[in-house]
Design a protein around this motif. Structure first.
Motif, PDB file in Angstrom:
ATOM      1  N   GLU A  35       0.868  -1.176   0.000  1.00 43.59           N
ATOM      2  CA  GLU A  35       0.000   0.000   0.000  1.00 43.59           C
ATOM      3  C   GLU A  35       0.904   1.225   0.000  1.00 43.59           C
ATOM      4  N   PRO A  36       1.294   1.698  -1.178  1.00 44.06           N
ATOM      5  CA  PRO A  36       2.256   2.802  -1.261  1.00 44.06           C
ATOM      6  C   PRO A  36       1.743   4.072  -0.589  1.00 44.06           C
ATOM      7  N   ASP A  37       2.614   4.696   0.178  1.00 44.21           N
ATOM      8  CA  ASP A  37       2.324   5.968   0.841  1.00 44.21           C
ATOM      9  C   ASP A  37       3.269   6.992   0.244  1.00 44.21           C
ATOM     10  N   VAL A  38       2.795   7.734  -0.746  1.00 47.42           N
ATOM     11  CA  VAL A  38       3.622   8.660  -1.511  1.00 47.42           C
ATOM     12  C   VAL A  38       2.984  10.039  -1.465  1.00 47.42           C
ATOM     13  N   LEU A  39       3.785  11.060  -1.181  1.00 51.13           N
ATOM     14  CA  LEU A  39       3.310  12.433  -1.116  1.00 51.13           C
ATOM     15  C   LEU A  39       2.743  12.866  -2.469  1.00 51.13           C
ATOM     16  N   ASP A  40       1.558  13.450  -2.468  1.00 54.42           N
ATOM     17  CA  ASP A  40       0.879  14.002  -3.650  1.00 54.42           C
ATOM     18  C   ASP A  40       0.460  12.969  -4.693  1.00 54.42           C
ATOM     19  N   VAL A  41       0.473  11.695  -4.332  1.00 54.17           N
ATOM     20  CA  VAL A  41      -0.004  10.644  -5.234  1.00 54.17           C
ATOM     21  C   VAL A  41      -0.777   9.624  -4.405  1.00 54.17           C
ATOM     22  N   SER A  42      -1.918   9.232  -4.897  1.00 51.07           N
ATOM     23  CA  SER A  42      -2.683   8.173  -4.265  1.00 51.07           C
ATOM     24  C   SER A  42      -2.712   6.987  -5.227  1.00 51.07           C
ATOM     25  N   PHE A  43      -2.411   5.810  -4.716  1.00 50.77           N
ATOM     26  CA  PHE A  43      -2.425   4.593  -5.526  1.00 50.77           C
ATOM     27  C   PHE A  43      -3.574   3.704  -5.064  1.00 50.77           C
ATOM     28  N   ALA A  44      -4.202   3.019  -6.010  1.00 53.50           N
ATOM     29  CA  ALA A  44      -5.324   2.135  -5.666  1.00 53.50           C
ATOM     30  C   ALA A  44      -5.428   1.017  -6.700  1.00 53.50           C
ATOM     31  N   GLY A  45      -6.077  -0.053  -6.291  1.00 52.24           N
ATOM     32  CA  GLY A  45      -6.431  -1.114  -7.229  1.00 52.24           C
ATOM     33  C   GLY A  45      -5.282  -1.964  -7.725  1.00 52.24           C
ATOM     34  N   LEU A  46      -4.334  -2.294  -6.856  1.00 50.18           N
ATOM     35  CA  LEU A  46      -3.232  -3.171  -7.272  1.00 50.18           C
ATOM     36  C   LEU A  46      -3.794  -4.516  -7.711  1.00 50.18           C
ATOM     37  N   ARG A  47      -3.382  -4.953  -8.896  1.00 46.81           N
ATOM     38  CA  ARG A  47      -3.826  -6.233  -9.441  1.00 46.81           C
ATOM     39  C   ARG A  47      -2.651  -7.004 -10.029  1.00 46.81           C
ATOM     40  N   PHE A  48      -2.645  -8.303  -9.759  1.00 46.99           N
ATOM     41  CA  PHE A  48      -1.689  -9.208 -10.398  1.00 46.99           C
ATOM     42  C   PHE A  48      -2.192  -9.468 -11.810  1.00 46.99           C
ATOM     43  N   ILE A  49      -1.320  -9.309 -12.814  1.00 46.17           N
ATOM     44  CA  ILE A  49      -1.715  -9.523 -14.210  1.00 46.17           C
ATOM     45  C   ILE A  49      -1.313 -10.910 -14.687  1.00 46.17           C
ATOM     46  N   GLY A  50      -0.081 -11.325 -14.373  1.00 46.09           N
ATOM     47  CA  GLY A  50       0.376 -12.632 -14.816  1.00 46.09           C
ATOM     48  C   GLY A  50       1.847 -12.825 -14.515  1.00 46.09           C
ATOM     49  N   SER A  51       2.347 -14.009 -14.875  1.00 46.02           N
ATOM     50  CA  SER A  51       3.756 -14.317 -14.616  1.00 46.02           C
ATOM     51  C   SER A  51       4.252 -15.318 -15.646  1.00 46.02           C
ATOM     52  N   ASN A  52       5.554 -15.397 -15.751  1.00 44.86           N
ATOM     53  CA  ASN A  52       6.166 -16.433 -16.577  1.00 44.86           C
ATOM     54  C   ASN A  52       7.597 -16.666 -16.112  1.00 44.86           C
ATOM     55  N   TYR A 102       2.198  -6.629 -12.691  1.00 41.26           N
ATOM     56  CA  TYR A 102       1.155  -6.026 -11.862  1.00 41.26           C
ATOM     57  C   TYR A 102       0.634  -4.761 -12.528  1.00 41.26           C
ATOM     58  N   ARG A 103      -0.516  -4.317 -12.029  1.00 47.16           N
ATOM     59  CA  ARG A 103      -1.119  -3.074 -12.509  1.00 47.16           C
ATOM     60  C   ARG A 103      -1.693  -2.336 -11.296  1.00 47.16           C
ATOM     61  N   ILE A 104      -1.563  -1.010 -11.317  1.00 46.85           N
ATOM     62  CA  ILE A 104      -2.083  -0.183 -10.228  1.00 46.85           C
ATOM     63  C   ILE A 104      -2.522   1.157 -10.803  1.00 46.85           C
ATOM     64  N   ARG A 105      -3.517   1.787 -10.191  1.00 44.06           N
ATOM     65  CA  ARG A 105      -3.943   3.119 -10.612  1.00 44.06           C
ATOM     66  C   ARG A 105      -3.275   4.174  -9.742  1.00 44.06           C
ATOM     67  N   ALA A 106      -2.927   5.304 -10.371  1.00 45.09           N
ATOM     68  CA  ALA A 106      -2.279   6.413  -9.649  1.00 45.09           C
ATOM     69  C   ALA A 106      -3.065   7.698  -9.915  1.00 45.09           C
ATOM     70  N   TYR A 107      -3.314   8.431  -8.832  1.00 39.29           N
ATOM     71  CA  TYR A 107      -4.019   9.698  -8.899  1.00 39.29           C
ATOM     72  C   TYR A 107      -3.062  10.790  -8.389  1.00 39.29           C
ATOM     73  N   GLU A 108      -2.620  11.687  -9.268  1.00 40.69           N
ATOM     74  CA  GLU A 108      -1.714  12.757  -8.854  1.00 40.69           C
ATOM     75  C   GLU A 108      -2.479  13.849  -8.132  1.00 40.69           C
ATOM     76  N   GLY A 109      -1.764  14.531  -7.227  1.00 41.04           N
ATOM     77  CA  GLY A 109      -2.353  15.648  -6.501  1.00 41.04           C
ATOM     78  C   GLY A 109      -3.226  15.219  -5.342  1.00 41.04           C
ATOM     79  N   VAL A 110      -3.232  13.927  -5.038  1.00 39.49           N
ATOM     80  CA  VAL A 110      -4.010  13.398  -3.927  1.00 39.49           C
ATOM     81  C   VAL A 110      -3.049  12.666  -3.006  1.00 39.49           C
ATOM     82  N   SER A 111      -2.915  13.128  -1.789  1.00 38.66           N
ATOM     83  CA  SER A 111      -1.991  12.501  -0.859  1.00 38.66           C
ATOM     84  C   SER A 111      -2.586  11.215  -0.298  1.00 38.66           C
ATOM     85  N   ALA A 112      -1.729  10.218  -0.169  1.00 36.45           N
ATOM     86  CA  ALA A 112      -2.172   8.938   0.374  1.00 36.45           C
ATOM     87  C   ALA A 112      -2.419   9.023   1.889  1.00 36.45           C
ATOM     88  N   ALA A 113      -1.762   9.951   2.544  1.00 37.20           N
ATOM     89  CA  ALA A 113      -1.871  10.020   4.015  1.00 37.20           C
ATOM     90  C   ALA A 113      -3.067  10.753   4.503  1.00 37.20           C
TER      91      ALA A 113
END
Length: 140
Positions: A94-111, A129-140
């Motif tokens: 669950e990344p905690d990054v200033l000015d970015v909010s991340f959501a929806g981490l998904r495993f896509i596949g492996s080999n 993996y895949r994840i969504r990032a929203y700039e300007g929104v703090s995770a904290a």
């Protein structure tokens, strides 16, 4: 979405995986660029791709990224066990990054793939993996 957001994501990934004592007990290191002569097994960061998305109320990016594990053990078992440990560790990411909010981490596949060089034979495991990032929104 800027490349800086992808960089912030990689820094958060590095910190998260480095803090996992079980995973680090199995790896010789985690690298972006592998130093010459590094001991195996190790983990590296692979390709990253950010695609813009327009939502109803804001813009975001969907970031796809690869985590690679490398082994010179005979057979694929070690690389597959390492991949399982990385995936276990990613379940609590669950990344905690200033000015970015991340959501929806998904495993896509492996080999897994065997790579033969003149010097040695390696096994490489790739987890995507895949994840969504929203700039300007703090995770904290």
């Amino acid at each position: 979405m800027t490349a800086l957001v992808c960089h912030k994501l990689q820094e958060a990934l590095y910190a998260h995986l480095k803090d996992d004592s079980v995973l680090m007990g199995l790896l010789a290191g985690i690298y972006d660029e592998v130093p010459t002569g590094s001991a195996l097994p190790y983990l590296t960061f692979g390709e990253t791709r950010a695609d813009g998305m327009a939502l109803k109320d804001r813009d975001c990016s969907q970031i796809a990224f690869d985590i690679m594990v490398w082994s010179e053990d005979h057979g694929q078992m070690e690389v597959k066990e390492l991949m399982a440990e990385v995936d276990r560790a990613m379940k609590s990411f669950e990344p905690d990054v200033l000015d970015v909010s991340f959501a929806g981490l998904r495993f896509i596949g492996s080999n897994t793939i065997r790579q033969i060089t003149p010097e040695r034979m390696l096994y490489r495991g790739r987890l995507a993996y895949r994840i969504r990032a929203y700039e300007g929104v703090s995770a904290a």
